[in-house]
Each structure stands twice: as C-alpha cells, then as structure tokens.
Scaffold this active site. Structure first.
Site, mmCIF file in Angstrom:
data_model
loop_
_atom_site.group_PDB
_atom_site.id
_atom_site.type_symbol
_atom_site.label_atom_id
_atom_site.label_comp_id
_atom_site.label_asym_id
_atom_site.label_seq_id
_atom_site.Cartn_x
_atom_site.Cartn_y
_atom_site.Cartn_z
ATOM 1 N N GLY A 136 33.123 -15.601 28.323
ATOM 2 C CA GLY A 136 34.664 -15.219 27.762
ATOM 3 C C GLY A 136 35.830 -16.768 27.418
ATOM 4 O O GLY A 136 33.935 -17.629 26.842
ATOM 5 N N SER A 137 36.839 -16.898 27.653
ATOM 6 C CA SER A 137 37.241 -17.365 27.391
ATOM 7 C C SER A 137 38.651 -17.677 27.622
ATOM 8 O O SER A 137 39.436 -16.954 27.680
ATOM 9 C CB SER A 137 36.967 -18.281 25.632
ATOM 10 O OG SER A 137 35.467 -18.688 25.297
#
Length: 803
Positions: free
Chosen positions: A239-240
């Site tokens: 993710g981020s």
C-alpha cells in the site's frame, strides 16, 4: 580486475576522479555517445558510499550505470536477489522442493511447483524475448535494454570478485550468474503481479474436465463478494501514502512531496536506495525495487515523485463458450477456435520431473480460480480466460527513466503519456516551481462501463459493480477490448482517460480510488475499472485527508512539516472512538465483561488505561497496545453496518461513518478478550507500545512505532502477534522508503529520507539495521544529493568497479 575498496586516504583520489567525470565537457552525453556504447565486457562505474551505505553511482552511459547498480545491489542483497532469479528461471522445485512456498515477492503462487510451472512456461514461450524485440515506445528503449545488460554484468562481476557472507545463501550452489533476460523477466514478473501473477495457481492447475464430470458454476453473489475482498487494498501486502503540496500552501511557494510506500520488510519486494548519475544526461536519487535498473520512487534537482498502489483492476476475464464435443475448443462469432496447449516440465528435488499443460486462448490463459475464494470452474460448456494487458508491457523502466529526467510535474505527465508503462500504481508529484500532481495513469484493460453493460455475463453483472472485475462474453468478437487512439498498445486506456488532478493545494492518496485525492475537488467521470466513487473511504484515507487538508489550510509548509506528519503516529480510529470506548467500559456492570470463551473478565482497569491513552502509536504510548488488540477483535467480529451509529454519507465522506455503537453485541466481548489476552501474555494493560512492538536485529530489540491498517495510522506497520514472544515481534509490511522533499531556491533539493529496514538483509553487514535504529527514534537521513555534500560525508568511501 578486482574492485579496490577505498578508505579515507583514497577519498581525495576518488573525488578528483568524480570531479573529472562530472564535467560535461570531458564526458560526452549518452545521446552523443550512443553509437560507441560497449556491447560486451569492459564495463565500469564509480560508486561513492556515504552514511548508511547509500551508494552514489557515476557512469558514462546506461550500460555502465546498470553495471554499477547491479554490482551495488548484489553487495547489499545478493541472497534475496539470487532467490528471486531461482524463481524466474522456474527452478524452485529443483532447489528447494515443490511443496515449499516462495516469498510471494514475484507472484501469488503458494507453492514452488506452481511458481515454476508458470515461470518456466514464460521462458519456454519466449515471452520476454519477444517483448524485448518490440520497438519503442511500445517496447523498451535502447537505454533501458543497455541498463539491463549492464545490471546483469555488474551482478555477475560482484559474484566473481567477492565472497558471500550472508548466511541465507553462503556456499549455496543456487547462487548463479544471470543474464539480461533474467533482469528483464524480473521486470515482467513485477508488471503482471496484479494480473497473471495473481492467477498463477489457477493458470497452472487448469485442466479440461473429465467426461461426465459434475457441472459446476460460480455462485454470482459469492463471487462478487470474493472479488471485492480479493481486490480490496485493506488486506494487501502493499500500500502507500503520498501527498504533494502546491506552492499555494508552502512557505517559499515551491512544491513539497511526502512519499510513504508500505511494502514488505523482507524478500524481493524491498526497496534499495541509491543515486544514479550520467554526467550531462541523468542525475536522480531515490528507492528502487530490488532487481530493477532505475529509480522507482525519488527525485532529481527539479521534481519529486512517489507512488501508491492503485485501485484499478489490472485483469479481466472472458467467459468462453465451449464446443460441446471438445472442452479445449471455444466458439467466437459461431466459429470454433482451438486452445493452444503448452506442456511444461519442471524438475523436482530428489529426482524426477513434473509435467503439466497450460491452455491459452486469444484472450489469455485459461484460469480456474483467482485464489481459493473465487473459483472459476472449467466445465464441458464453460471456461474462463484471464486477460492481462501488462503481460505485453515492459515499459515501466522507461516510465521511471522519464520521471528521472523530468524537470517538472508536466515532464512526469509527458513521460506517462509517452511510455504508458506503470502497471498498478498511482503517481503523486511536486516540483521546484510550485506544481502538484495526482494521476492514476496505469495500464488497465480497456473495460468501459458501456462495454461491461453490453458484454457482461451473468457472473460479470455481479463482479463488475462490486469490484471492477469484468467478466465478458468471449463468444462475441465485439466484446473485445478495442483500442484508444492515444494508447500505445491495443486493449488499454489511453492517457486522456486517466483520472488526474493538477496544481491542487494538496493531492493525496492512501490506496483508495482517485475520488478524494483532494476532498474539495473530487475527481469523477472515470470508468468503474479504475475504482469506485461515492463510497466509504478507509480509516487511513480519512485520517490522511484530515491531516493534509489541515496542513494545506494552515499554509507556510516546509519539509519539517512533512517529517512531523510522517511520524505523528496519530490514530484516527481512536479519535473517533476512544472516549466512547472508555465511557462504555466504565458503565459495564461490576466492571466486568464476558469473553468469547464465556468467562467473566475484570475490565475496569482497561477503562482508565484507554481513557488516559494519548491516542497515538508512539513507542512510549501507554494503552496503545490494549486499544490495538481491542480494535482488531471488534472490527473482526462486528459487521461494518453495525459498528457505527452514524452511517456513511457521500456528502461528508471524510467525517462519516462516526459514533461507535457501543451497544453492539460484540463490543464488550472484544474488550474482555483483549484484556484477557494481554493478561495471559503477562503484558500490563498500560505497557509502553515499544516494549511489545519491536523487531530483533543482531539480538537487540528495536522498538517499532506506527499501527495497523484499520487504525488509520499514516505510518502504517503490519506486525506479527506472538504472545509467547512478548507481543508484536516482527513486521511483515509497512513504511519502507520514505522521502520528504522540497526546494529552497538553491541548486540542491532539501531532502530527508529513511529506509526503515536498512539497505542490506545480510546480518553481517554494517547496514543491516542502522536505519532501522533511526526509524525507532523517528530520525531521518539528511540526503547528500549535490556534489559538495557527497564530498563532505565523514563516511565517504570510493569504489571503482570493473567487469
């Protein structure tokens, strides 16, 4: 020739060498020197190491730059890289046994055998060789191919010239030299992670049904829910967060960027940090995914960018109508077409071979599942073919190279338009002028809502609205994907269809769709395959938008503000619920609650601890661990529709849903279970988080701050619970290569970085845990991008590497 490691007494010599290299008059640019590039041996590069083992690689052209990069990556990550090349050659079953599991970095395969059957099939079909032969821009450029060739040569040179000290592969015969084809195949594997890589088990297991076999078909409602869960970002291992601020919000009217990718802490999807310089041609710094030749996330003197995993669904299915007399023949427009059979043989450990067949169609391989939850049975009348446009996309390295050479966010967009190579990420960027950018420019199957409405099968009518997974009628050629006029390849969307937001005060993404990149300027009008609109956002998105919108409203922002945001470790879920939880806890009769095992638990102390907690996941936060364990149990057992008293409203998507439903039947049970769990593990309810959330490096506990996805913490970490070991004793994924970048009007960017798990996975390396200790203390590395700063490094070491 062996490398000559420099020491402080050699620094002056190295600096003189690099000073000569850095003059554009003394070294021709790559463009001018294009025809004289080496095509065999004789490659070389100069690597200057500064603090924390960060290499600054200088070479005269892309082949030599690739050489230095391959050499330096091998120095830090040889065992991880070598393990990945065993995967890419389809040799895991022979080396490690067919039933063991890969590390998951290059596909979703759960066993070595299925991984080998797929990757050996790719190799035998010459898939990557064919893609390398496609002319640019649809295929990779010469510069990128030169860099791949150089990377392989650099990796091989390191193997030849050095002894391996990492116990993970010391003395192992599976550590072998590689070819440029191996390097390119790694790029292919990364590109198809969300498509064929997700379906490997179903591709390699697909076999025609036996005569008289029972006819099964997927349940549409179950399939829709399975597809939604399969493509949800909240359970992903990647993710981020990223945010770009425009000059309208900053102290000096220049852009700012904070990048915070959440990637695995172990294995082949780690980042690795470096600076790459070709004098007069390229100067860029940032993080690279292991085994790749360029900078994945980073900055140059003018522009900085980061990526977040996007919600776009990078695959689609075509439902095949089969010839009743032959399940390996399908019908298109009333005409029969035979599937192509590919037989693949894999040697296995201990002797013997396993041979399996794969079946391919005009749409892609036949697949019988997308994970155990989404079966796609091959019957006498029906089969499913998996379409993946990234299976013909080797352009990501050219997109990254374009970013590395861009001079503005407009240059970033130009690279995306020209190369169209990013498979599964958004791009967020800011530049030294004042511009900000968000764009979901990724390679997606060209599934328009009109096409889905016209061509979806009954299964597709359920899965597409729920998840963006299209299931189209494969018996009709008019249900093919077509081509946009501005698309570089058939069957994908062109750049004009990509969601984008330019020059907003802030542009943020935390793995939800493009809709709320800026809550004041929602992005709409894109096709469902890109993501949804008007639906509930994740807790992390809600917290992130609150934070960055508040920062933008305040204005006067600097890089220091980005650093504070990164490690604030605020818990949005707690801001919404902690007070109500403590109040409801205190109102429980007798201060007790019944656990899921039916036992009565005294929770009275927990009420006070949660009430006094600072609502952060700092290592010294008391009550954080208790609330974390409670919240995990609550959200796992109480349906989302029953969790909140005020439901989601698209008119107020950041602040809804809200008001915890403490009357939900599972509330008191979750609280009792959390208290009982900590007491059984001899962990005080008010223990400091860092005493029980840590990683061990060199026998030493290193405390870890940050929190899990459902808590909504910007600084996400996903730790592994081990009650017998003292709590959370490892981290699987989370904050990785972090950068906070701005400009002050000088020639050097203002950049602070951190590689949370450090440069090397070798426990014998001095750079095995040095940045991990910085992370524990919320400290950053002051980046050395400019020549004057590199020369000043007290840790400067110069290495000249040659083939």
């Amino acid at each position: 020739m062996r490398t000559r490691p420099g020491h402080r007494r050699l620094a002056a010599l190295g600096v003189a060498l690099l000073t000569a290299l850095s003059g554009t008059a003394s070294v021709p640019s790559a463009a001018a020197d294009r025809d004289s590039r080496p095509h065999g041996g004789g490659l070389s590069a100069t690597i200057r190491y500064t603090e924390y083992g960060i290499p600054h690689i200088v070479a005269k052209d892309y082949a030599n730059l690739g050489f230095g990069t391959g050499w330096a990556q091998a120095q830090d990550q040889v065992c991880t890289l070598a393990d990945g090349f065993v995967t890419l050659r389809g040799e895991r079953s022979r080396v490690f046994g067919p039933d063991a599991a890969p590390d998951g970095s290059l596909s979703s395969a759960t066993k070595n055998l299925s991984s080998d059957l797929y990757f050996k099939g790719v190799r035998e079909a010459r898939t990557v060789e064919k893609l390398l032969g496609v002319p640019a821009p649809e295929g990779p450029s010469r510069d990128v191919k030169d860099a791949m060739r150089g990377w392989a040569a650099g990796y091989n040179a390191w193997l030849k010239q050095n002894r391996i000290t990492d116990p993970a592969c010391k003395g192992a015969d599976w550590v072998q030299p590689v070819t440029s084809l191996d390097v390119a195949t790694r790029g292919f594997a990364i590109a198809v992670l969300g498509g064929q890589g997700r379906g490997i088990e179903g591709i390699t297991a697909a076999q025609p049904p036996a005569a008289g076999a029972a006819q099964a078909r997927p349940d549409t409602a179950d399939a829709a829910e399975a597809a939604r869960e399969l493509f949800a970002q909240d359970d992903s291992d990647m993710g981020s967060n990223a945010v770009a601020f425009s000059g309208a919000t900053t102290a000096n009217k220049r852009g700012l960027l904070l990048g915070n990718p959440h990637y695995p802490w172990q294995g082949g999807r780690r980042f690795w940090q470096s600076q790459q310089t070709i004098p007069g041609e390229l100067n860029v710094m940032g993080g690279s995914l292991l085994g790749t030749t360029g900078i994945s996330i980073g900055h140059n003197a003018h522009v900085a960018w980061s990526h977040t995993v996007a919600t776009g669904v990078t695959l689609n299915l075509h439902q095949l109508t089969l010839d009743p007399s032959d399940p390996t023949t399908y019908v298109v427009d009333g005409k029969k077409e035979r599937m192509t059979k590919r037989s693949v043989t894999v040697p296995v450990k201990g002797g013997g071979d396993v041979t399996r067949s794969q079946w391919w169609t005009r749409y892609g391989p036949v697949v019988t599942n997308l994970g155990a939850q989404l079966p796609l049975p091959w019957t006498a009348t029906t089969a499913y073919a998996l379409g993946d446009p990234n299976a013909v996309n080797l352009r990501a390295s050219d997109t990254a190279l374009g970013f590395s050479k861009a001079r503005s966010t407009a240059g970033v967009l130009a690279s995306l338009r020209r190369t169209q190579g990013l498979p599964w990420v958004n791009t967020i960027a800011a530049d030294s002028s004042r511009h900000s950018l968000f764009t979901q420019s990724q390679v997606l199957p060209r599934i328009t809502d009109e096409l889905a409405a016209r061509c979806s099968t009954p299964l597709g009518k359920a899965t597409y609205p729920a998840s963006g997974v299209a299931v189209l009628d494969g018996s009709r050629s008019d249900c093919g994907l077509g081509k946009d006029k501005d698309a570089v390849q058939a069957g994908i969307f062109g750049p004009s269809k990509m969601p984008a937001l330019k020059d907003a005060p802030y542009a943020e993404n935390s793995n939800d769709s493009a809709w709320l990149a800026n809550a004041d300027k929602p992005i709409t009008g894109y096709e469902r395959v890109f993501g949804n609109i008007g639906t509930q956002r994740s807790m992390r998105t809600r917290g992130a938008v609150e934070d960055v919108a508040g920062m933008a409203d305040k204005g006067g922002l600097t890089v220091a503000d980005l650093q504070r945001q990164q490690f604030a470790d605020r818990v949005p879920a707690a801001d919404l619920t902690a007070a109500d939880t403590a109040k409801a806890c205190a109102a429980l009769p007798g201060g007790s609650a019944t656990g899921s095992d039916g036992k009565l638990v005294d929770v009275s102390r927990a009420c006070d601890v949660i009430g006094a907690w600072d609502r952060a996941m700092n290592t010294d936060s008391r009550g954080a661990l208790l609330f974390d364990r409670f919240w995990r149990k609550l959200t796992a057992t109480v349906p989302a529709a029953q969790l909140w008293e005020v439901p989601f409203s698209a008119a107020d998507p950041v602040r809804t849903p809200n008001t915890l439903n403490t009357a939900a039947p599972g509330f008191a049970t979750a609280l009792a279970d959390a208290v009982a769990e900590l007491k059984a593990a001899n962990i005080p309810l008010d223990a400091k988080l860092g005493d029980h959330q840590f990683v061990t490096r060199g026998g030493e506990r290193v405390p870890v701050h940050g929190g899990t996805e459902s808590l909504g913490v910007w600084n996400k970490v996903e730790p592994v619970w081990n009650a017998a070991g003292g709590g959370y004793t490892d981290v699987t994924t989370g904050s990785s290569y972090i950068q906070a970048v701005g400009w002050d009007g000088g020639q050097c960017p203002v950049a602070r970085t951190l590689l949370t798990y450090s440069q090397s996975s070798n426990p014998n390396s001095p750079h095995y845990s040095d940045q991990t200790h910085l992370f524990a203390k919320k400290k950053w590395v002051t980046e050395r991008f400019c020549e004057k700063d590199i020369r000043k490094s007290p840790a400067l070491k110069v290495v000249r590497v040659r083939d």
